[in-house]
Design an enzyme around this catalytic site. Structure first.
Site: not given
Lengths: 134, 386
Positions: A46, A115
């Protein structure tokens, strides 16, 4: 990317209040001057990236700061983790894990847990760097 | 907190007149349009009337309108139906890199599982292809070209009339996904040489879950699903009567209001673009500077990430969207933004703002106040200088 909403919109409602707090008022943003350790981790899929810099005194993390290019969860994770790491011994800081971050944030949406992992990766890299330099 | 909705490209609120017409259908008409008795005939009459409204708005004949469950199904029917029906003519499909996934993924599926020869055309920095670009890749085995009319992310309009002429001269079926444009810009199949057009009600203040495919008379197309043979066998399944009525009314209203409304929305769009450029000088306007949807203002803000922008705006009371979905650990940046030639990091910071009928100048001004500090804050966290 899902269809049409491929155009991807996630309401803030999917995040906990604690997570939104770390996102809107992040702790320890920035970089430590002349750091004793510095480390980065990125999520190549990402494009998100977090860098953590540390000041270490007598085996203890006295200051941890972060910079994150990334989503709400990436920013909140780095903020929470630097808060956890501050004041810890290097050995204890090394044991901080994604689940510690998730605990502070009151969890993350299921597919956002990478994350938290990225923040931990950056911290461990910074601790290793400090060890090498020490 | 007052909410400001700036994501009309995702979906639009249902017009009260549409909701009222649908509610009347749901409470007063229960017949199956295929039944021959009075209840069925009154349902059939409603479907026929909606078909007439849709046909009229497109400049089409009623027999050329097939109702579907929305834009995705219309795109699937257009691509799969053409590929199957024209197998004897060839196997070549041509499309562009910035199509909606409903077209792009369907085309890839036809290539991977059904041996279609797929050509995906690149676009220029504004997201445009030209008729010459299309013509260059056509050959005697090409059966279908699919180029969207207005792009859902960046708003760029394609020269579909010119592309259609090229296709027509070679007897190649030409499909356009006009989901973003019908209702927003003039669309007349009498002047645009297109064979297949996808339409979606919820993009012009109609209900979700209903759309249509225009199929020009004489266009060869096979059915995709099998069943009772409704819609002249081209889309079988009992009609979504209330939804179809909603589509018809929404189409008529969009047609009536388009002139004034598109001008008004274009002025709001330009107010956003100018305001953002003044306040955030390094913002990149994505899409074509002039050939774009009247309601679409889309940008990339280097040093920011799209999901964080969207969440920040949401917290401030604004609904916008980003091509960077980032809902999972392995989300790719938007294929549309990447196709413009922007690098991946820049593409991450995409933001799409699309105005609509209820958007006011005051809404836009509020956005222009809220956005710059959000961009600055995210940049201060990522440390990319403003």
């Amino acid at each position: 990317m899902s269809r049409e909403a491929g155009e991807g919109r996630q309401g803030s409602t999917e995040y906990s209040a604690a997570c939104i707090d770390h996102f809107t008022a992040p702790r320890n943003v920035g970089a430590v001057d002349a750091p004793d350790g510095s480390g980065s981790d990125a999520n190549p899929s990402c494009g998100d990236r977090t860098t953590i810099t540390l000041r270490v005194r007598e085996g203890r993390v006295v200051e941890a700061r972060f910079r994150t290019f990334g989503c709400t969860a990436a920013i909140a994770s780095a903020s929470a983790l630097t808060e956890l790491a501050g004041g810890q011994t290097v050995a204890d800081a090394q044991r901080l894990s994604p689940s510690d971050v998730l605990r502070v944030l009151g969890g993350l949406p299921p597919r956002k847990e990478a994350c938290a992992l990225m923040a931990v990766g950056a911290l461990r890299a910074a601790l290793l760097d400090a060890k090498v330099k020490a | 907190m007052k909410r400001v909705y700036l994501d009309h490209a995702a979906t639009t609120p249902v017009d009260p007149e549409v909701a009222e017409a649908m509610s009347r259908v749901l409470t007063q008409t229960h017949g199956n349009p295929s039944s021959v008795y009075a209840e069925g005939r009154s349902a059939r009459a409603l479907v026929d009337q909606a078909r007439a409204e849709v046909a009229q708005a497109l400049g089409a004949d009623e027999s050329e309108i097939v109702f579907t469950s929305g834009g995705t199904e219309a795109d699937n029917l257009a691509l799969r139906g053409t590929f199957v029906a024209r197998k004897a003519d060839g196997d070549g499909i041509v499309t562009t890199a910035i199509e909606h996934h409903a077209v792009l993924d369907t085309a890839h599926d036809l290539a991977e599982r059904h041996r279609a020869r797929l050509t995906v055309l690149p676009v220029d920095a504004h997201g445009r292809v030209t008729a010459a670009d299309v013509e260059r890749v056509l050959d005697e085995r090409t059966v279908l070209v699919s180029v969207m009319h207005g792009n859902n992310e960046i708003g760029t309009l394609q020269p579909i009339a010119e592309i259609g002429l090229v296709c027509r001269s070679r007897a190649i079926s030409f499909h356009t996904d006009a989901v973003q444009t019908v209702g927003a810009v003039p669309f007349d199949v009498a002047t645009i040489p297109v064979d297949l057009v996808s339409v979606n009600a919820h993009k012009f203040y109609g209900p979700k879950g209903v759309g249509a495919l225009y199929i020009r008379k004489g266009t060869r197309i096979a059915t995709v699903q099998t069943g009772g043979g409704q819609e002249r066998g081209r889309r079988t399944g009992t009609e979504n009567v209330a939804g179809i009525v909603g589509l018809g009314v929404a189409m008529r209203l969009a047609q009536d209001r388009r002139g004034t409304e598109s001008r008004r929305q274009a002025a709001l769009r330009d107010r956003i673009v100018q305001g953002v450029r003044t306040r955030i000088p390094d913002a990149i306007l994505t899409g074509h500077p002039t050939e774009r949807l009247p309601n679409n203002a889309s940008f990339c803000f280097p040093g920011t990430q799209g999901e964080a922008l969207v969440v920040s705006l949401d917290l401030a009371g604004f609904a916008g969207s980003s091509g960077s979905a980032c809902t999972s650990g392995n989300t790719e940046p938007s294929h549309v933004i990447i196709a413009l030639g922007l690098d991946r990091a820049t593409a991450q910071g995409s933001l799409r703002l699309t105005v609509g009928r209820e958007t006011t100048e005051a809404d836009v001004d509020a956005l222009l106040e809220a956005l710059p500090p959000i961009v600055a804050r995210l940049r201060s966290i990522s440390a990319v200088p403003a």
